[in-house]
Design a protein around this motif. Structure first.
Motif, PDB file in Angstrom:
ATOM      1  N   HIS A 124       0.811  -1.211   0.000  1.00 53.58           N
ATOM      2  CA  HIS A 124       0.000   0.000   0.000  1.00 53.58           C
ATOM      3  C   HIS A 124       0.850   1.270   0.000  1.00 53.58           C
ATOM      4  O   HIS A 124       0.392   2.328   0.449  1.00 53.58           O
ATOM      5  N   GLN A 125       2.074   1.178  -0.476  1.00 56.29           N
ATOM      6  CA  GLN A 125       2.913   2.375  -0.580  1.00 56.29           C
ATOM      7  C   GLN A 125       2.284   3.381  -1.546  1.00 56.29           C
ATOM      8  O   GLN A 125       1.727   3.014  -2.579  1.00 56.29           O
ATOM      9  N   ILE A 126       2.383   4.659  -1.198  1.00 55.37           N
ATOM     10  CA  ILE A 126       1.727   5.723  -1.963  1.00 55.37           C
ATOM     11  C   ILE A 126       2.719   6.385  -2.905  1.00 55.37           C
ATOM     12  O   ILE A 126       3.830   6.732  -2.505  1.00 55.37           O
TER      13      ILE A 126
ATOM     14  N   SER B 143      -8.993  -0.098   0.724  1.00 50.32           N
ATOM     15  CA  SER B 143      -8.500  -0.092   2.106  1.00 50.32           C
ATOM     16  C   SER B 143      -8.712   1.275   2.756  1.00 50.32           C
ATOM     17  O   SER B 143      -8.673   2.317   2.089  1.00 50.32           O
ATOM     18  N   VAL B 144      -8.952   1.247   4.058  1.00 44.39           N
ATOM     19  CA  VAL B 144      -9.128   2.459   4.852  1.00 44.39           C
ATOM     20  C   VAL B 144      -8.119   2.447   5.994  1.00 44.39           C
ATOM     21  O   VAL B 144      -8.034   1.474   6.744  1.00 44.39           O
TER      22      VAL B 144
ATOM     23  N   GLN C 278      -3.436   6.890  -5.116  1.00 39.79           N
ATOM     24  CA  GLN C 278      -3.610   6.659  -6.543  1.00 39.79           C
ATOM     25  C   GLN C 278      -4.442   5.414  -6.842  1.00 39.79           C
ATOM     26  O   GLN C 278      -5.069   5.324  -7.912  1.00 39.79           O
ATOM     27  N   ASN C 279      -4.504   4.460  -5.938  1.00 39.65           N
ATOM     28  CA  ASN C 279      -5.279   3.240  -6.182  1.00 39.65           C
ATOM     29  C   ASN C 279      -6.604   3.212  -5.430  1.00 39.65           C
ATOM     30  O   ASN C 279      -7.265   2.177  -5.355  1.00 39.65           O
ATOM     31  N   GLY C 280      -6.990   4.351  -4.833  1.00 41.48           N
ATOM     32  CA  GLY C 280      -8.286   4.440  -4.184  1.00 41.48           C
ATOM     33  C   GLY C 280      -8.286   4.199  -2.689  1.00 41.48           C
ATOM     34  O   GLY C 280      -9.337   4.313  -2.045  1.00 41.48           O
ATOM     35  N   ASP C 281      -7.144   3.843  -2.099  1.00 42.54           N
ATOM     36  CA  ASP C 281      -7.088   3.658  -0.655  1.00 42.54           C
ATOM     37  C   ASP C 281      -7.383   4.984   0.053  1.00 42.54           C
ATOM     38  O   ASP C 281      -6.968   6.049  -0.398  1.00 42.54           O
ATOM     39  N   ARG C 282      -8.113   4.909   1.165  1.00 44.62           N
ATOM     40  CA  ARG C 282      -8.493   6.103   1.928  1.00 44.62           C
ATOM     41  C   ARG C 282      -7.610   6.244   3.165  1.00 44.62           C
ATOM     42  O   ARG C 282      -7.285   5.247   3.818  1.00 44.62           O
TER      43      ARG C 282
END
Length: 333
Positions: free
Chosen positions: A41-43, A116-117, A72-76
């Motif tokens: 989940h690296q941004i 993911s949140v 960028q992939n929709g994770d909050r």
């Protein structure tokens, strides 16, 4: 005029949002979050979203985040700064995390797949009993296996961080060090020479602020210091009450021990055992009532001192985690 250090205090509302809540400093937030996130989940990029979320209808309670962003992939990502302990802080974290989940719902034919949140909270108090500075919480089953890895809470408990500059080993250590010591620094530490930290020091240097920015920061710094004074007073008052209660309980325990000694010596054993049981039960009830009364008085003192300092009703309600109506009722009394 309040004393202003060379670098901004990141625990002020203005300081935190200037460093991490602006498009110009987005790279600081990305690097900071990446130290806390798993590799998957690296941004690489993110967008700031509205930090105010409402429920299904206008009567539902809303949530106001310090920062809310989407990768960028929709994770909050909810990024929160918490300066004071709240009674139901854990509940508040869960409640806030429900909004990024609900907003992903789709009308029509939807398979319920969620992004993911993450809730990331920088805390200026100790939340857990363990020694870890960073605590990561997920849903797990009875075998301690992760049941759902798309909902994660990361708590950074800053009072637990005690490393000196010479002890900094990881990028995460360096971020923690800056959160704790940035307003106390007069020079840029030798251990923090990476490009990202040069960017942070440039953004944090108060001398680079224009007049309007400096005024907003001074006001935010004053509010932070007033809050610390209120909390310090409440803590000292609680200690004094605790000493008084401790003396009373000590006397009561001394009486109980004396009675027990008499029992052991066989002097009117049956009668004294009955007295001991009665005193023990009375002590338990008295201690419980004292604790409840002390908790109420401590909360009342925090409310009164915050109001005396000029905090608004809404700010006081947020500080003690009570409804605004309860604070207004307290004022009317």
């Amino acid at each position: 005029m309040a004393f202003i250090s060379r670098f901004i205090n990141p625990f002020t509302d203005y300081g935190f949002k200037r460093l991490f809540g602006t498009e110009a400093n987005k790279d600081l937030l990305i690097d900071f979050l990446n130290q806390l996130l798993p590799q998957k989940h690296q941004i690489t990029d993110l967008q700031y979203a509205r930090n105010e979320c409402i429920g299904v209808n206008e009567l539902d309670r809303k949530a106001v985040f310090d920062l809310y962003c989407v990768s960028q992939n929709g994770d909050r990502f909810i990024v929160e700064l918490q300066k004071a302990r709240q009674v139901y802080f854990r509940d508040r974290s869960i409640f806030y995390s429900s909004f990024p989940i609900q907003e992903q719902g789709q009308v029509g034919n939807w398979n319920f797949k969620l992004a993911s949140v993450y809730t990331v909270a920088v805390l200026d108090f100790v939340l857990t009993a363990n020694a870890d500075v960073i605590n990561t919480v997920q849903l797990k089953d009875q075998h301690n296996e992760v049941f759902y890895d798309k909902l994660t809470y990361i708590y950074m408990e800053m009072p637990k961080f005690t490393k000196t500059e010479d002890q900094l080993e990881t990028q995460s250590d360096k971020w923690l060090y800056l959160f704790k010591h940035l307003p106390d620094l007069q020079e840029r530490p030798e251990q923090l020479q990476e490009r990202i930290f040069h960017r942070l020091f440039e953004a944090a240097e108060v001398a680079n602020f224009d007049r309007a920015e400096r005024d907003r920061y001074e006001q935010s710094l004053k509010s932070y210091r007033d809050l610390q004074n209120v909390l310090s007073f409440a803590e000292m008052d609680g200690i004094e009450k605790g000493i008084e209660e401790g003396i009373t309980q000590g006397i009561e325990k001394g009486i109980q021990q004396g009675i027990q000694l008499g029992i052991e010596q066989g002097v009117q054993q049956g009668i004294e055992q009955g007295v001991q049981l009665g005193i023990g039960k009375g002590i338990e009830q008295g201690v419980q009532q004292g604790i409840e009364q002390g908790s109420y008085l401590a909360t009342a003192r925090i409310i009164q001192n915050a109001l005396d300092k000029g905090f608004s009703v809404a700010q006081v309600a947020s500080l003690v985690d009570l409804p605004v109506e309860a604070i207004e009722k307290f004022i009317n009394k």
